[in-house]
Design a protein around this motif. Structure first.
Motif, PDB file in Angstrom:
ATOM      1  N   PRO A  90       1.096  -1.340  -0.046  1.00 56.41           N
ATOM      2  CA  PRO A  90      -0.029   0.237  -0.057  1.00 56.41           C
ATOM      3  C   PRO A  90       0.865   1.229  -0.395  1.00 56.41           C
ATOM      4  O   PRO A  90       2.541   1.241   1.015  1.00 56.41           O
TER       5      PRO A  90
ATOM      6  N   PRO B  31      -1.953   8.823  -4.547  1.00 51.62           N
ATOM      7  CA  PRO B  31      -2.791   7.982  -5.289  1.00 51.62           C
ATOM      8  C   PRO B  31      -1.848   8.061  -6.876  1.00 51.62           C
ATOM      9  O   PRO B  31      -0.857   8.579  -7.205  1.00 51.62           O
TER      10      PRO B  31
ATOM     11  N   GLY C 131      -7.549  -4.862  -9.259  1.00 48.88           N
ATOM     12  CA  GLY C 131      -8.506  -4.653  -8.007  1.00 48.88           C
ATOM     13  C   GLY C 131      -7.822  -5.959  -7.276  1.00 48.88           C
ATOM     14  O   GLY C 131      -7.928  -5.610  -6.135  1.00 48.88           O
TER      15      GLY C 131
ATOM     16  N   MET D 220      -4.084  -1.752  -3.363  1.00 50.65           N
ATOM     17  CA  MET D 220      -5.111  -0.802  -2.815  1.00 50.65           C
ATOM     18  C   MET D 220      -6.400  -1.134  -3.833  1.00 50.65           C
ATOM     19  O   MET D 220      -6.092  -1.801  -4.709  1.00 50.65           O
ATOM     20  N   PRO D 221      -6.924  -0.621  -3.229  1.00 50.72           N
ATOM     21  CA  PRO D 221      -8.428   0.075  -3.613  1.00 50.72           C
ATOM     22  C   PRO D 221      -8.144   0.378  -5.409  1.00 50.72           C
ATOM     23  O   PRO D 221      -7.995   1.175  -5.812  1.00 50.72           O
ATOM     24  N   CYS D 222      -8.435  -0.459  -6.322  1.00 47.45           N
ATOM     25  CA  CYS D 222      -8.854   0.346  -7.863  1.00 47.45           C
ATOM     26  C   CYS D 222      -9.790   0.456  -8.293  1.00 47.45           C
ATOM     27  O   CYS D 222     -10.613  -1.021  -8.318  1.00 47.45           O
TER      28      CYS D 222
ATOM     29  N   GLU E 247     -15.036  12.775  -9.350  1.00 51.97           N
ATOM     30  CA  GLU E 247     -14.702  12.346  -7.981  1.00 51.97           C
ATOM     31  C   GLU E 247     -12.993  12.686  -7.440  1.00 51.97           C
ATOM     32  O   GLU E 247     -12.841  13.069  -8.156  1.00 51.97           O
TER      33      GLU E 247
ATOM     34  N   ALA F 252      -7.788  10.733  -4.225  1.00 55.17           N
ATOM     35  CA  ALA F 252      -7.191   9.623  -2.845  1.00 55.17           C
ATOM     36  C   ALA F 252      -6.215   9.425  -2.339  1.00 55.17           C
ATOM     37  O   ALA F 252      -6.221   8.442  -3.927  1.00 55.17           O
TER      38      ALA F 252
ATOM     39  N   GLY G  91      -4.144   6.484  -1.796  1.00 52.45           N
ATOM     40  CA  GLY G  91      -3.957   4.847  -1.804  1.00 52.45           C
ATOM     41  C   GLY G  91      -4.487   4.469  -2.405  1.00 52.45           C
ATOM     42  O   GLY G  91      -5.073   3.121  -2.459  1.00 52.45           O
ATOM     43  N   ARG G  92      -5.097   5.010  -3.483  1.00 52.39           N
ATOM     44  CA  ARG G  92      -6.000   4.282  -4.571  1.00 52.39           C
ATOM     45  C   ARG G  92      -5.540   4.702  -6.348  1.00 52.39           C
ATOM     46  O   ARG G  92      -4.591   5.319  -6.395  1.00 52.39           O
ATOM     47  N   ILE G  93      -6.095   3.704  -6.860  1.00 49.16           N
ATOM     48  CA  ILE G  93      -5.538   3.516  -7.927  1.00 49.16           C
ATOM     49  C   ILE G  93      -6.963   3.512  -9.043  1.00 49.16           C
ATOM     50  O   ILE G  93      -8.017   3.637  -8.946  1.00 49.16           O
ATOM     51  N   TYR G  94      -7.076   4.617  -9.509  1.00 45.74           N
ATOM     52  CA  TYR G  94      -7.676   5.151 -10.656  1.00 45.74           C
ATOM     53  C   TYR G  94      -7.210   4.827 -12.461  1.00 45.74           C
ATOM     54  O   TYR G  94      -6.259   5.033 -12.706  1.00 45.74           O
TER      55      TYR G  94
END
Length: 381
Positions: A215, A219, A239, A244-246, A253, A256, A258-261
């Motif tokens: 983690p 971002p 994901g 990390m969440p993806c 949006e 943030a 620690g997130r994957i876009y």
């Protein structure tokens, strides 16, 4: 349905090198013929045979010299996913492009096929009329066949002596491409945000790089050249392997840590700053570098918002999308990493930034994840 009679490749007049030899595997006679005609409109390509299913494709390899296969997914007798490993077993250097319609099921199968050894994919129009009128499909398919045909010949050089039915390739005396140039780099502080661009070979590369990361507080924004539906499935795959969440990015949006876009197919993804925050912006503006999504607008916007806090990463892919954005990143004080040629499916995008002198480091794919972790964690100072 019986296989069509093979048509042997011959070199176009005035060309020193024989055309790339292609097999089209598609159960629809109409679509099969249309794909073959699209490819043969380019004199650098010769469709040597067309067949109706995977079983016939495997048999056809015994009778035809083939460098690139355009392989449909849904076919009777033997489908594309079943045929894929059998074709690769017969010829480990065969370059296979999966062709599928834009359904969730086919997108899922295409991603699995890439992990199983397919080199690339194309989103196939669903009707003969769409194939006839879809300029993007024509260009995409032709460019991928040419790029992967060249990759095949780099791995397995054409024989200097002609074989029956084939014109011998004559080595070209082309000037060597410019050598990579690295920028002197001091890692004074960790980056604030990471932007990744990729194309051909990118799904496999992204899963490998992101699957090995712990983690992170930053971002991560990703633009992968892919159509809609395919990006939905890719985000789900990332994901599942990443820590990390993806998800596909959503217009408006907040960004943030620690997130994957992931940029959704057919939409450019950028970032805007307002009210003290950073927010995703999606649009369907003009294509850049023939792409939507394109890496360049993502990186330009990241530089405008985060300045010298941007770390750009360019992974395998054909073309030069990302070069302009990386120049902007460096001008703003950010840094660039690129995948090396040996581990890239196609060293187009990373090669362009490597030769332009904007890279701080050029890394093998296996090194990219650990290096990102060290840089993002502040271990490089």
């Amino acid at each position: 349905m019986a296989a069509a009679e093979p048509r042997r490749a011959t070199a176009p007049p005035g060309r020193a090198e024989s055309p790339y030899r292609v097999m089209v595997v598609e159960d629809s006679l109409v679509i099969r013929g249309l794909i073959a005609r699209i490819l043969e409109a380019d004199p650098r390509i010769a469709v040597v045979t067309t067949v109706a299913n995977g079983e016939l494709a495997i048999k056809a390899l015994d009778r035809n010299e083939v460098e690139v296969v355009v392989l449909d997914i849904e076919m009777p007798v033997m489908d594309g996913l079943t045929a894929l490993p059998l074709l690769i077993r017969k010829d480990p250097n065969l370059q296979i492009i999966m062709a599928s319609t834009l359904t969730r099921k086919n997108a899922e199968v295409s991603i699995r096929a890439l992990s199983a050894g397919a080199a690339d994919y194309v989103a196939k129009p669903t009707t003969s009329r769409e194939v006839n009128t879809a300029d993007d499909f024509r260009r995409d398919l032709t460019e991928k066949v040419l790029t992967l045909g060249a990759r095949r010949r780099q791995r397995v050089p054409a024989s200097a002596a002609p074989t029956p039915g084939r014109v011998a390739a004559v080595p070209k005396q082309a000037a060597a491409p410019a050598a990579p140039v690295l920028r002197p780099t001091q890692w004074l502080r960790p980056p604030t945000v990471i932007g990744i661009g990729s194309s051909t070979g990118g799904p496999q590369a992204l899963l490998k790089v992101l699957g090995g990361l712990a983690p992170m507080r930053q971002p991560i924004l990703i633009t992968q050249h892919m159509p809609a539906t395919f990006t939905t499935i890719l985000a789900e795959h990332i994901g599942r392997v990443a820590s990390m969440p993806c998800a596909e990015a959503v217009d408006g949006e907040p960004v943030a840590g620690g997130r994957i876009y992931l940029a959704p197919g057919d939409h450019h993804m950028s970032v805007v700053a307002r009210d003290g925050g950073r927010f995703i912006k999606l649009d369907q503006g003009p294509r850049e570098n023939f792409c939507r999504p394109s890496v360049d607008p993502m990186l330009r916007s990241m530089s405008a918002v985060w300045g010298d806090g941007v770390l750009a990463v360019i992974l395998t892919g054909m073309g030069s999308d990302g070069l302009g954005g990386c120049r902007t990143v460096v001008q703003a004080g950010g840094k660039v990493l690129a995948q090396d040629e040996a581990t890239s499916v196609v060293w187009g995008m990373p090669g362009a930034v490597a030769r332009a002198g904007v890279c701080s480091e050029i890394l093998a794919l296996s090194e990219m994840g650990p290096r990102l972790a060290r840089i993002a964690g502040g271990a490089e100072r």
